[in-house]
Design an enzyme around this catalytic site. Structure first.
Site, PDB file in Angstrom:
ATOM      1  N   LYS A  22       0.835  -1.210   0.000  1.00 60.79           N
ATOM      2  CA  LYS A  22       0.000   0.000   0.000  1.00 60.79           C
ATOM      3  C   LYS A  22       0.866   1.255   0.000  1.00 60.79           C
ATOM      4  O   LYS A  22       0.647   2.174  -0.779  1.00 60.79           O
ATOM      5  CB  LYS A  22      -0.911   0.016   1.239  1.00 60.79           C
ATOM      6  CG  LYS A  22      -1.578   1.355   1.491  1.00 60.79           C
ATOM      7  CD  LYS A  22      -2.455   1.346   2.713  1.00 60.79           C
ATOM      8  CE  LYS A  22      -1.810   1.848   3.971  1.00 60.79           C
ATOM      9  NZ  LYS A  22      -1.501   3.287   4.011  1.00 60.79           N
ATOM     10  N   ASN A  23       1.848   1.271   0.886  1.00 60.37           N
ATOM     11  CA  ASN A  23       2.633   2.504   1.026  1.00 60.37           C
ATOM     12  C   ASN A  23       3.599   2.721  -0.132  1.00 60.37           C
ATOM     13  O   ASN A  23       4.138   3.819  -0.288  1.00 60.37           O
ATOM     14  CB  ASN A  23       3.384   2.505   2.362  1.00 60.37           C
ATOM     15  CG  ASN A  23       2.435   2.729   3.530  1.00 60.37           C
ATOM     16  OD1 ASN A  23       1.267   3.032   3.330  1.00 60.37           O
ATOM     17  ND2 ASN A  23       2.937   2.569   4.744  1.00 60.37           N
ATOM     18  N   ARG A  94      -4.826  10.669   3.850  1.00 60.03           N
ATOM     19  CA  ARG A  94      -3.754  11.642   4.025  1.00 60.03           C
ATOM     20  C   ARG A  94      -2.729  11.536   2.905  1.00 60.03           C
ATOM     21  O   ARG A  94      -2.086  12.519   2.549  1.00 60.03           O
ATOM     22  CB  ARG A  94      -3.014  11.403   5.337  1.00 60.03           C
ATOM     23  CG  ARG A  94      -3.860  11.247   6.560  1.00 60.03           C
ATOM     24  CD  ARG A  94      -2.949  11.023   7.728  1.00 60.03           C
ATOM     25  NE  ARG A  94      -1.871  11.979   7.631  1.00 60.03           N
ATOM     26  CZ  ARG A  94      -1.960  13.245   7.975  1.00 60.03           C
ATOM     27  NH1 ARG A  94      -3.060  13.688   8.491  1.00 60.03           N
ATOM     28  NH2 ARG A  94      -0.942  14.063   7.835  1.00 60.03           N
ATOM     29  N   CYS A 118      -4.786  12.890  12.895  1.00 55.94           N
ATOM     30  CA  CYS A 118      -5.579  11.664  12.842  1.00 55.94           C
ATOM     31  C   CYS A 118      -5.405  10.931  14.163  1.00 55.94           C
ATOM     32  O   CYS A 118      -4.740  11.438  15.070  1.00 55.94           O
ATOM     33  CB  CYS A 118      -5.176  10.796  11.657  1.00 55.94           C
ATOM     34  SG  CYS A 118      -3.599  10.011  11.850  1.00 55.94           S
ATOM     35  N   ARG A 123       0.435  14.860  12.836  1.00 50.57           N
ATOM     36  CA  ARG A 123       0.882  14.639  11.473  1.00 50.57           C
ATOM     37  C   ARG A 123       1.063  15.923  10.655  1.00 50.57           C
ATOM     38  O   ARG A 123       0.354  16.180   9.680  1.00 50.57           O
ATOM     39  CB  ARG A 123      -0.043  13.645  10.780  1.00 50.57           C
ATOM     40  CG  ARG A 123      -0.194  12.396  11.632  1.00 50.57           C
ATOM     41  CD  ARG A 123      -0.763  11.247  10.908  1.00 50.57           C
ATOM     42  NE  ARG A 123       0.148  10.661   9.953  1.00 50.57           N
ATOM     43  CZ  ARG A 123      -0.090   9.498   9.349  1.00 50.57           C
ATOM     44  NH1 ARG A 123      -1.176   8.830   9.608  1.00 50.57           N
ATOM     45  NH2 ARG A 123       0.778   9.028   8.488  1.00 50.57           N
ATOM     46  N   ASP A 307       4.267   0.825  12.118  1.00 50.62           N
ATOM     47  CA  ASP A 307       3.058   0.203  11.571  1.00 50.62           C
ATOM     48  C   ASP A 307       2.880  -1.246  12.024  1.00 50.62           C
ATOM     49  O   ASP A 307       1.871  -1.868  11.698  1.00 50.62           O
ATOM     50  CB  ASP A 307       3.071   0.260  10.029  1.00 50.62           C
ATOM     51  CG  ASP A 307       2.736   1.651   9.509  1.00 50.62           C
ATOM     52  OD1 ASP A 307       2.331   2.510  10.312  1.00 50.62           O
ATOM     53  OD2 ASP A 307       2.879   1.876   8.291  1.00 50.62           O
ATOM     54  N   ARG A 399      -9.013  -0.154   4.344  1.00 48.29           N
ATOM     55  CA  ARG A 399      -8.199   0.853   3.639  1.00 48.29           C
ATOM     56  C   ARG A 399      -6.886   0.244   3.181  1.00 48.29           C
ATOM     57  O   ARG A 399      -6.334   0.643   2.160  1.00 48.29           O
ATOM     58  CB  ARG A 399      -7.827   1.988   4.615  1.00 48.29           C
ATOM     59  CG  ARG A 399      -8.802   3.119   4.712  1.00 48.29           C
ATOM     60  CD  ARG A 399      -8.197   4.218   5.573  1.00 48.29           C
ATOM     61  NE  ARG A 399      -6.780   4.354   5.278  1.00 48.29           N
ATOM     62  CZ  ARG A 399      -5.827   4.592   6.160  1.00 48.29           C
ATOM     63  NH1 ARG A 399      -6.116   4.751   7.426  1.00 48.29           N
ATOM     64  NH2 ARG A 399      -4.574   4.704   5.796  1.00 48.29           N
TER      65      ARG A 399
END
Ligand code: UD1
Length: 420
Positions: A22-23, A94, A118, A123, A307, A399
């Site tokens: 994802k990232n 974001r 968040c 952030r 994470d 997500r």
């Protein structure tokens, strides 16, 4: 609103295939707008965040074709129709901020709704903006929007006060089309930065040093289309490593880059989990010996990833002894502690340190997924908890994890998704 119902599980057994990261895919999708030619991405995970990025790119003028069945995406941006990323999209994700560098580089202007805080912290984005300024952009903020503009971006030496992942990516994407040489120092070294740099170099950029603390970029006048395959998701990998460990099961995890999960391998081994790297993938065995406590401290890569902190904490709640968990990357990333304690865990927090008294039998309860990784931690905890764990606000989980419950079910877990 949908929920997950998770039942206590037998030890998980079988194979699981990891999806694309994802990232990594989010900045790479944003980078595709740096050219008017077609970019073809494969190993793209089908995720809500990827959908939001598709929407954002379309709103900017890109033609995006999704072939999720084959995990492919084609992005062509013949023309930028607007330089604005609206609040409706930024508030959903974001990562929308990652369009700022490419927009600025391609059109000389970018106007983005400023992301708010968040669940895990405030952030800020000042490191992104300082980087754009150093390349010659003027920054103006008004009415919740931040605008960067420049007639021409010019290469510069930029030192990052903190190795922010997003700021490194955003400034790198702006600098590829700047005039002259840019040197970025004290940058993030995450594998996702390397994947982005590889994609940009395939597009014709000249980037050296990605994956170290200094990146050198020689600006070029234009970029062309490119094909790229996204790296496997190291956080999904780590989550399934914990799934094997927390249920004392045996899972073969396929499509992994073991180097990207070194700290997770090291910490699970320290706790007594057996991990074998084979040609087929990574075999994780949680049943070989009694598992014991270990301490973790989150850090920028190659340190232990923030994470993975909540998933690892769920695991620590099930092993013998007391463990310390120190969170140094985000200021408020212990929202899952209260939820795990509702399930019978014994975790106390003091500032950015949590003390986990392990080996408490967890019990199913109604809990809330406060963010993506916290939600994953609750699913993992639910697999070991007596009875049923009912997890709400699972849109966070969806997500960022592709076919999450399907993959767990493939390993023998009983998890269902219900619409309220
Ligand atoms: C990325 C990841 C996210 C991960 C995080 C840290 C994506 C889409 N998201 O987020 O999953 O948890 O890296 O590994 O890739 N900071 C500042 N000023 C800034 C920018 C950041 O102070 O201008 C601080 C943040 O508040 C935070 C820390 O730096 O405390 C790390 O943030 P950063 O590395 O920027 O994370 P993201 O890129 O947002």
């Amino acid at each position: 609103m949908a929920k997950y119902l998770v039942q206590k599980s037998e030890p998980l057994v079988g194979e699981v295939e990891i999806s694309g990261s994802k990232n990594a895919v989010l900045p790479i999708m944003a980078a595709a707008i740096l050219t008017d030619e077609a970019c073809e991405l494969s190993e793209v995970p089908a995720l809500r965040d990827v959908d939001v990025m598709c929407k954002l790119l379309r709103s900017l003028g890109s033609e995006v074709t999704e072939e999720y069945k084959y995990n492919r995406l084609n992005i062509t941006t013949k023309q930028i129709l607007t330089e604005e990323a609206p609040y409706e999209l930024v508030k959903k994700m974001r990562g929308s901020i990652l369009a700022m560098g490419p927009l600025l580089a391609r059109t000389g202007k970018a106007r983005i709704a400023r992301p708010g805080g968040c669940a895990i912290g405030a952030r800020p984005i000042e490191l992104h903006l300082k980087g754009f300024q150093a390349l010659g952009a003027k920054i103006v903020e008004s009415h919740g929007y931040v605008e960067a503009s420049a007639d021409k971006l010019i290469g510069n030496n930029i030192y990052f006060d903190f190795p922010s992942v997003g700021a490194t990516e955003n400034v790198m994407m702006a600098a590829v089309l700047a005039e002259g040489v840019t040197i970025l120092e004290n940058v993030a070294e995450e594998p996702e930065i390397v994947d982005l740099a590889n994609f940009l170099n395939r597009m014709g950029a000249r980037i050296k040093g990605a994956g170290t603390d200094t990146i050198k970029i020689e600006g070029v006048s234009s970029l062309h289309g490119a094909k790229h395959s996204i790296i496997p998701d190291r956080i999904e990998t780590g989550t399934f490593m914990i799934a094997a460990a927390i249920t004392r099961g045996t899972v073969l995890i396929k499509n992994v880059v073991p180097d990207h999960v070194k700290p997770i391998i090291a910490k699970l081994k320290e706790s007594g989990v057996l991990i074998d790297i084979t040609d087929e993938g990574m075999l994780v065995k949680g049943d070989a010996q009694p598992l014991t406590s270990t301490d973790i401290k989150t850090l920028p890569y190659p340190g232990f990833p923030t994470d993975m902190q909540s998933q690892f904490m769920a695991f620590l709640a099930t092993v013998k002894g007391s463990s310390n968990v120190i969170e140094t990357v985000f200021e408020n990333r212990f929202m899952h502690v209260g939820e795990l304690n509702r399930m019978g865990a014994n975790i106390k927090t003091e500032g950015n340190c949590a003390i986990v008294q392990g080996e408490r039998g967890l019990q199913g309860a109604q809990v809330i997924s406060t963010d993506l990784r916290a939600g994953a931690a609750l699913v993992l905890a639910g697999l070991t908890a007596e009875g049923t764990t009912e997890i709400s606000e699972i849109y966070h989980i969806e997500r960022g994890y592709e076919k999450f419950i399907e993959k767990f079910r493939g390993l023998g877990a009983t998890i269902i998704r219900v619409e309220e």
